[in-house]
Design an enzyme around this catalytic site. Structure first.
Site, PDB file in Angstrom:
ATOM      1  N   GLU A  80       7.010   4.743  54.295  1.00 43.32           N
ATOM      2  CA  GLU A  80       5.643   4.241  54.434  1.00 43.32           C
ATOM      3  C   GLU A  80       5.214   4.177  55.908  1.00 43.32           C
ATOM      4  OE1 GLU A  80       3.774   3.910  51.950  1.00 43.32           O
ATOM      5  OE2 GLU A  80       5.210   3.815  50.286  1.00 43.32           O
ATOM      6  N   ARG A  90      -1.814  -5.517  40.137  1.00 44.19           N
ATOM      7  CA  ARG A  90      -2.089  -4.949  38.805  1.00 44.19           C
ATOM      8  C   ARG A  90      -1.452  -5.803  37.719  1.00 44.19           C
ATOM      9  NH1 ARG A  90       1.079  -1.718  35.791  1.00 44.19           N
ATOM     10  NH2 ARG A  90       2.616  -1.587  37.472  1.00 44.19           N
ATOM     11  N   CYS A 143       5.339  -4.971  47.566  1.00 42.76           N
ATOM     12  CA  CYS A 143       5.949  -4.135  48.613  1.00 42.76           C
ATOM     13  C   CYS A 143       5.051  -4.016  49.835  1.00 42.76           C
ATOM     14  CB  CYS A 143       6.288  -2.749  48.068  1.00 42.76           C
ATOM     15  SG  CYS A 143       7.641  -2.786  46.877  1.00 42.76           S
ATOM     16  N   HIS A 164       9.873   3.421  50.043  1.00 38.97           N
ATOM     17  CA  HIS A 164       9.765   3.362  48.595  1.00 38.97           C
ATOM     18  C   HIS A 164      10.692   4.395  47.962  1.00 38.97           C
ATOM     19  CE1 HIS A 164       5.858   1.005  47.848  1.00 38.97           C
ATOM     20  NE2 HIS A 164       6.742   0.536  46.994  1.00 38.97           N
TER      21      HIS A 164
HETATM   22  N1  PCA Z   1       8.235  -2.348  43.928  1.00 42.66           N
HETATM   23  C1  PCA Z   1       6.984  -3.100  43.879  1.00 42.66           C
HETATM   24  C2  PCA Z   1       7.375  -4.517  44.200  1.00 42.66           C
HETATM   25  C3  PCA Z   1       8.852  -4.578  44.079  1.00 42.66           C
HETATM   26  C4  PCA Z   1       9.303  -3.194  44.004  1.00 42.66           C
HETATM   27  O1  PCA Z   1      10.475  -2.809  44.004  1.00 42.66           O
HETATM   28  C5  PCA Z   1       5.900  -2.519  44.789  1.00 42.66           C
HETATM   29  O2  PCA Z   1       5.892  -1.303  45.023  1.00 42.66           O
HETATM   30  O3  PCA Z   1       5.050  -3.272  45.245  1.00 42.66           O
END
Ligand code: PCA
Length: 208
Positions: A80, A90, A143, A164
């Site tokens: 990111e 959501r 996140c 991610h």
């Molecule tokens: N993914 C979510 C929150 C926790 C996770 O592992 C996100 O992308 O916000």
């Protein structure tokens, strides 16, 4: 020797596992330095994830903070670039909170940029045969909140950012893309090993 704080997340949205915590734990099992690695699994909750991170940062004074989480449905590792000052959930978080159009930090800047060498890390992961991309949005759920919070909480000279991950093969719902546990752990390990490298300025074609 640097102190590196590496985090994953607990399961959420009805899942039994979160591949980010699995990958972080696998990296810690094998890690033998040269840096000091501190790992944590964060709650998938807006308020307590930020509290936990601030406490970890106060306690360990990390030079590097790498947070990881699941992006279910993605087929690649996403490094990111930016956290935005927005919580827009959501689904409720694991504490039942569901903020809609609320800033992560009232009065904070609209966005904060990752200080990891994002493009370099994408190249390094991709060169290891693991699909990787940079990403201009970490979403607006926990996140993104963690990325935005961490970038405001670390020392100004620290390096921090968010990665991610897709589902792992063992955790993926039947129709979701996934990578193997080994690939996810390897990608996270590469981020740990290369977080303090210089950023590349070479144009990267399709992978950025
Ligand atoms: N993914 C979510 C929150 C926790 C996770 O592992 C996100 O992308 O916000």
């Amino acid at each position: 020797m640097a102190v590196i704080l590496l985090t994953g997340f607990e399961p959420f949205d009805g899942a039994e596992r979160n591949p980010s915590a699995d990958a972080v734990n696998a990296v810690a099992v094998d890690y033998e330095g040269p840096h000091e690695l501190v790992i944590a699994t964060l709650p998938v909750a807006f308020e307590s994830s930020a509290q936990r991170l601030r406490a970890l940062i106060a306690r360990h004074a990390p030079d590097v903070v790498i947070c990881t989480g699941l992006a279910g449905g993605s087929a690649h590792v996403a490094v990111e670039r930016i956290g935005v000052n927005l919580m827009d959930a959501r689904i409720p978080d694991n504490d039942g909170a569901q903020p809609i159009d609320v800033p992560s930090e009232a009065g904070g800047p609209e966005a904060r940029f990752s200080t990891l060498p994002v493009k370099h890390l994408v190249q390094v992961i991709d060169a290891a045969g693991i699909p990787a991309r940079s990403s201009l949005s970490a979403g607006s759920y926990v996140c993104n909140h963690v990325l935005y919070t961490v970038l405001g909480a670390v020392r100004p000279d620290a390096v921090a950012g968010f990665v991610h991950l897709p589902w792992s093969t063992a955790t993926a719902p039947s129709v979701s893309p996934h990578l193997s546990e080994e690939q996810l752990a390897r990608a996270v390990r590469l981020v740990v090993d290369h977080a303090l490298d210089a950023e590349t300025k070479e144009p990267g074609g399709s992978i950025w």
